[in-house]
Motif scaffolding. Structure first.
Motif, mmCIF file in Angstrom:
data_model
loop_
_atom_site.group_PDB
_atom_site.id
_atom_site.type_symbol
_atom_site.label_atom_id
_atom_site.label_comp_id
_atom_site.label_asym_id
_atom_site.label_seq_id
_atom_site.Cartn_x
_atom_site.Cartn_y
_atom_site.Cartn_z
ATOM 1 N N UNK A 60 0.800 -1.222 0.000
ATOM 2 C CA UNK A 60 0.000 0.000 0.000
ATOM 3 C C UNK A 60 0.832 1.271 0.000
ATOM 4 N N UNK A 61 2.113 1.184 0.305
ATOM 5 C CA UNK A 61 2.937 2.384 0.473
ATOM 6 C C UNK A 61 2.866 3.324 -0.724
ATOM 7 N N UNK A 62 2.939 2.860 -1.969
ATOM 8 C CA UNK A 62 2.871 3.794 -3.106
ATOM 9 C C UNK A 62 1.494 4.447 -3.280
ATOM 10 N N UNK A 63 0.472 3.874 -2.641
ATOM 11 C CA UNK A 63 -0.894 4.367 -2.845
ATOM 12 C C UNK A 63 -1.428 5.177 -1.661
ATOM 13 N N UNK A 64 -0.579 5.462 -0.674
ATOM 14 C CA UNK A 64 -1.064 6.132 0.531
ATOM 15 C C UNK A 64 -1.582 7.541 0.243
ATOM 16 N N UNK A 65 -0.924 8.271 -0.642
ATOM 17 C CA UNK A 65 -1.410 9.613 -0.987
ATOM 18 C C UNK A 65 -2.769 9.535 -1.668
#
Length: 411
Positions: A60-65
């Protein structure tokens, strides 16, 4: 005990019951319902984005924004939704056109949200502007009510469609609402939002303190003992505060910041009212194996509801209301859970609630989800059940002995 019950019924209850039915407090309670879909939906995104599994977190890190857009677009507009909902409900309560009330309230709140540079400060749309939304709604609808009741409105011929006719009814009061809030914010440079926050800040501070939340919990319990729905009676006052706390917590959690409030929405409903107000789920548990046939049957009926925090069958069937035997544990247990939960959260052993979950979530599961999958919250909820069961047991045995004797005499 009889004197205490008389005091409850004759002195304390009448003004509190009257306050609970006050149309202005009811309009706040009902109007805030409009915010729940947004807050719960935003909480779902928070829950999905923060599942405590390393592989999932890395995924999920790349999609947090991107997930943050949903959080900010839900948590970030609750005050705006509150202005719409409260204006609508209060206008309806005053027998005015509800849409007109919602429209004028929203307009007033938006004008009040402009900053000193005359640009719209959308930060006020989040939890910080919640009390401003309430004040703007009340003033706007009361102005509309005055003009309609005095018949100081523009009336169109009967052949004009009702929607058009109603819009002209609100034209003059709408202009005055706009003139009032524009005059305060622009020529006078009066920061309405800052002023309202300064007024309500002591109340916010009190409700996030241990004495404040203990007093609130005590009042809820005492009202129930007297047969009045304590939670619903106080919702008009407490909901704006706890909801403001929750949204601030949710935004802080989404941005990996320190959680600011301990007593946010979910503190009372999930950690104190375990299995319903008074934590009566364990009383129901003891009833399931009771020697009394009446208690066993009531336990079977009440247990499914108690799992989902619904305990009216116990409160009115056992009963809890006006029952000297259950009076002590029903009032004392919530105080104990309030103190212990507050301490655990204040020393960071349990995370405060950061997500909105329905108050009907079962014990262990509800606290686990509301705290953003903090496993310690689930463990503490399980420990609470043990504590509650141990306290209720001796009082239940006294009541059971009386009920068995009564059943034997009737037989």
């Amino acid at each position: 005990m009889n004197k205490f019950m008389d005091w409850l019924q004759n002195v304390l209850m009448p003004p509190l019951a009257k306050a609970g039915n006050n149309k202005y407090l009811v309009s706040i309670r009902n109007g805030l319902v409009l915010t729940l879909p947004a807050v719960i939906s935003g909480s779902i995104f928070l829950i999905i984005a923060n599942i405590p599994i390393p592989a999932w977190s890395n995924f999920m890190k790349p999609y947090m924004d991107a997930m943050g857009v949903a959080v900010n677009g839900s948590f970030g507009i609750i005050s705006l939704l509150a202005a719409i909902g409260i204006g609508y409900e209060l206008a309806k309560a005053l027998e005015l056109d509800a849409i007109n009330g919602a429209g004028l309230s929203t307009m007033a709140f938006i004008v009040a949200s402009f900053n000193s540079k005359y640009t719209l400060d959308t930060a006020n749309f989040a939890s910080s502007g919640l009390f401003t939304a309430i004040v703007c709604s009340f003033i706007s609808v009361l102005i509309l009510n005055l003009f309609v009741k005095k018949n100081w409105v523009i009336k169109l011929p009967n052949g004009v469609p009702a929607a058009v006719s109603q819009s002209f009814v609100s034209l003059i009061p709408g202009f005055l609402v706009l003139l009032l809030f524009w005059g305060l914010r622009v020529p006078l440079h009066f920061d309405i939002n800052l002023f309202v926050q300064s007024i309500f800040h002591p109340l916010l501070f009190a409700m996030n303190s241990l004495p404040g939340i203990m007093f609130y919990t005590l009042l809820v319990s005492v009202l129930w003992v007297a047969g009045i729905h304590g939670d619903m009676t106080l919702e008009g006052i407490s909901d704006p505060i706890f909801l403001q706390f929750l949204t601030a917590n949710g935004i802080a959690y989404a941005h990996h910041q320190t959680i600011p409030y301990l007593t946010s929405s979910g503190f009372s409903s999930l950690f104190v009212n375990v299995g319903g107000t008074g934590a009566t789920i364990m009383l129901v548990f003891w009833m399931l194996s009771s020697k009394s046939k009446a208690y066993r049957e009531l336990g079977k009926v009440a247990f499914p509801g108690a799992l989902f925090e619904i305990n009216e069958p116990v409160i009115f069937g056992f009963p809890i209301v006006m029952n000297p035997i259950t009076l002590i544990p029903f009032i004392v247990i919530p105080q104990i859970l309030t103190v212990l939960t507050y301490i655990l959260m204040s020393v960071h052993l349990v995370r405060p609630a950061v997500m909105m979950v329905p108050w009907t979530m079962p014990p262990i599961i509800g606290p686990l989800m509301a705290t953003g999958w903090d496993w310690r919250a689930g463990v503490w909820s399980a420990i609470e059940l043990v504590i509650v069961g141990a306290i209720y047991y001796p009082f239940f045995k006294v009541a059971e002995k009386q009920m068995v004797a009564q059943e034997a005499s009737e037989a």
